[in-house]
Design a protein around this motif. Sequence first.
Motif, PDB file in Angstrom:
ATOM      1  N   GLY A 208      44.517  -2.481  -8.342  1.00 11.69           N
ATOM      2  CA  GLY A 208      43.925  -3.206  -7.400  1.00 11.69           C
ATOM      3  C   GLY A 208      44.963  -3.188  -6.164  1.00 11.69           C
ATOM      4  N   GLU A 209      44.709  -4.246  -5.243  1.00 14.66           N
ATOM      5  CA  GLU A 209      45.584  -3.953  -4.079  1.00 14.66           C
ATOM      6  C   GLU A 209      45.855  -5.625  -3.769  1.00 14.66           C
ATOM      7  OE1 GLU A 209      42.751  -2.799  -1.274  1.00 14.66           O
ATOM      8  OE2 GLU A 209      42.932  -0.488  -1.935  1.00 14.66           O
ATOM      9  N   VAL A 210      47.099  -5.478  -3.163  1.00 18.61           N
ATOM     10  CA  VAL A 210      47.491  -6.738  -2.255  1.00 18.61           C
ATOM     11  C   VAL A 210      47.525  -6.723  -0.909  1.00 18.61           C
ATOM     12  CG1 VAL A 210      49.606  -8.236  -1.889  1.00 18.61           C
ATOM     13  CG2 VAL A 210      49.254  -7.382  -4.226  1.00 18.61           C
ATOM     14  N   LYS A 211      46.708  -7.376  -0.368  1.00 17.36           N
ATOM     15  CA  LYS A 211      46.538  -7.237   1.470  1.00 17.36           C
ATOM     16  C   LYS A 211      47.214  -8.171   2.042  1.00 17.36           C
ATOM     17  CE  LYS A 211      43.243  -6.759   4.943  1.00 17.36           C
ATOM     18  NZ  LYS A 211      41.546  -6.744   5.081  1.00 17.36           N
ATOM     19  N   ILE A 212      47.942  -7.732   3.046  1.00 16.94           N
ATOM     20  CA  ILE A 212      49.005  -8.677   3.873  1.00 16.94           C
ATOM     21  C   ILE A 212      48.171  -8.342   5.316  1.00 16.94           C
ATOM     22  CG2 ILE A 212      51.166  -8.960   4.842  1.00 16.94           C
ATOM     23  CD1 ILE A 212      51.033  -6.755   1.695  1.00 16.94           C
ATOM     24  N   VAL A 213      48.266  -9.335   6.215  1.00 20.02           N
ATOM     25  CA  VAL A 213      47.713  -9.292   7.398  1.00 20.02           C
ATOM     26  C   VAL A 213      48.815 -10.149   8.398  1.00 20.02           C
ATOM     27  CG1 VAL A 213      45.584  -9.460   7.017  1.00 20.02           C
ATOM     28  CG2 VAL A 213      46.296 -11.416   7.367  1.00 20.02           C
ATOM     29  N   ASN A 214      48.631  -9.581   9.752  1.00 20.37           N
ATOM     30  CA  ASN A 214      49.248 -10.456  10.862  1.00 20.37           C
ATOM     31  C   ASN A 214      48.289 -11.537  11.427  1.00 20.37           C
ATOM     32  OD1 ASN A 214      50.158 -11.010  13.603  1.00 20.37           O
ATOM     33  ND2 ASN A 214      50.240  -8.904  14.208  1.00 20.37           N
ATOM     34  N   SER A 215      49.169 -12.555  11.115  1.00 18.95           N
ATOM     35  CA  SER A 215      48.104 -13.791  11.450  1.00 18.95           C
ATOM     36  C   SER A 215      47.631 -13.825  12.662  1.00 18.95           C
ATOM     37  CB  SER A 215      49.165 -14.906  10.852  1.00 18.95           C
ATOM     38  OG  SER A 215      49.548 -14.936   9.759  1.00 18.95           O
ATOM     39  N   MET A 216      48.358 -13.081  13.640  1.00 20.28           N
ATOM     40  CA  MET A 216      47.723 -13.458  15.055  1.00 20.28           C
ATOM     41  C   MET A 216      46.929 -12.385  15.460  1.00 20.28           C
ATOM     42  SD  MET A 216      49.779 -15.779  16.041  1.00 20.28           S
ATOM     43  CE  MET A 216      50.147 -15.897  17.685  1.00 20.28           C
ATOM     44  N   ASP A 217      46.718 -11.250  14.698  1.00 16.08           N
ATOM     45  CA  ASP A 217      45.880 -10.103  14.742  1.00 16.08           C
ATOM     46  C   ASP A 217      45.640  -9.622  13.345  1.00 16.08           C
ATOM     47  OD1 ASP A 217      44.592  -7.725  15.629  1.00 16.08           O
ATOM     48  OD2 ASP A 217      46.531  -6.538  16.140  1.00 16.08           O
ATOM     49  N   PRO A 218      44.318 -10.051  12.833  1.00 20.37           N
ATOM     50  CA  PRO A 218      44.007  -9.766  11.382  1.00 20.37           C
ATOM     51  C   PRO A 218      43.511  -8.285  11.393  1.00 20.37           C
ATOM     52  CG  PRO A 218      43.154 -11.889  12.050  1.00 20.37           C
ATOM     53  CD  PRO A 218      43.523 -11.198  13.348  1.00 20.37           C
ATOM     54  N   SER A 219      43.330  -7.620  12.303  1.00 13.72           N
ATOM     55  CA  SER A 219      43.052  -6.244  12.275  1.00 13.72           C
ATOM     56  C   SER A 219      44.521  -5.395  12.003  1.00 13.72           C
ATOM     57  CB  SER A 219      42.341  -5.668  13.615  1.00 13.72           C
ATOM     58  OG  SER A 219      43.449  -5.537  14.769  1.00 13.72           O
ATOM     59  N   ASP A 220      45.495  -6.041  12.256  1.00 12.10           N
ATOM     60  CA  ASP A 220      46.952  -5.490  11.927  1.00 12.10           C
ATOM     61  C   ASP A 220      47.160  -5.857  10.541  1.00 12.10           C
ATOM     62  OD1 ASP A 220      49.358  -4.322  11.896  1.00 12.10           O
ATOM     63  OD2 ASP A 220      50.023  -5.762  13.250  1.00 12.10           O
ATOM     64  N   SER A 221      46.855  -5.092   9.418  1.00 13.98           N
ATOM     65  CA  SER A 221      47.114  -5.461   8.027  1.00 13.98           C
ATOM     66  C   SER A 221      47.867  -4.376   7.488  1.00 13.98           C
ATOM     67  CB  SER A 221      45.736  -5.605   7.434  1.00 13.98           C
ATOM     68  OG  SER A 221      44.927  -4.541   7.180  1.00 13.98           O
ATOM     69  N   CYS A 222      48.131  -4.212   6.119  1.00 14.68           N
ATOM     70  CA  CYS A 222      48.788  -3.121   5.439  1.00 14.68           C
ATOM     71  C   CYS A 222      48.290  -3.785   4.079  1.00 14.68           C
ATOM     72  CB  CYS A 222      50.073  -3.156   5.596  1.00 14.68           C
ATOM     73  SG  CYS A 222      51.277  -4.397   5.409  1.00 14.68           S
ATOM     74  N   THR A 223      48.427  -2.726   3.027  1.00  9.69           N
ATOM     75  CA  THR A 223      47.970  -2.859   1.602  1.00  9.69           C
ATOM     76  C   THR A 223      49.133  -2.364   0.659  1.00  9.69           C
ATOM     77  OG1 THR A 223      45.682  -2.304   2.156  1.00  9.69           O
ATOM     78  CG2 THR A 223      46.304  -2.002  -0.152  1.00  9.69           C
TER      79      THR A 223
END
Length: 168
Positions: free
Chosen positions: A124-139
């Motif tokens: 699986g994956e753990v997804k982390i996002v930039n709260s101010m820019d949800p398009s900025d994320s990493c896995t």
Amino acid sequence: TFDPGELEYEITYYWQIIAKDEHGASTSGPVWGFTTEETPKPDLSCDGSLSWIKVKPGETVTGSFTISNIGEPNSNLDWEIVSEPDWGTWTFDPKSGTNLEPGTPVKVDVTVIAPNEKNENFTGEVKIVNSMDPSDSCTIYVSLETPKNKPFAYNLPMLSRQPNDFQT
């Protein structure tokens, strides 16, 4: 002189000088303006993976990964973990953060209680996002393997035959 104090990002400020003399007469100068620079942009980065093998069903395992702001100088990153695999029981410390400056990574400690299933490979994956820019994320990629059932070994006594046990 005038000190406006700390100015906000991305705001247009205006000013005008009005000269007054000792007789009460005044002359107004032109209206001047400027716009402050754009807010420095943070940029989310994650490093690590989580992988466990030979985990007993129901066992608790731990791991970690890091979150960094690799954005512009003076930027602040607000981040949060928004999803994790749907197997096991997951705990993150911390699960979110605010005002992360460039050059100061955050270690996220992870605890997982393994599912109660033997001989399985879970991914699986753990997804982390930039709260101010949800398009900025990493896995962060995740895998967990529970061991196979051990084969049952029979301990049978060895039988030996003597040459005269066989008659023809």
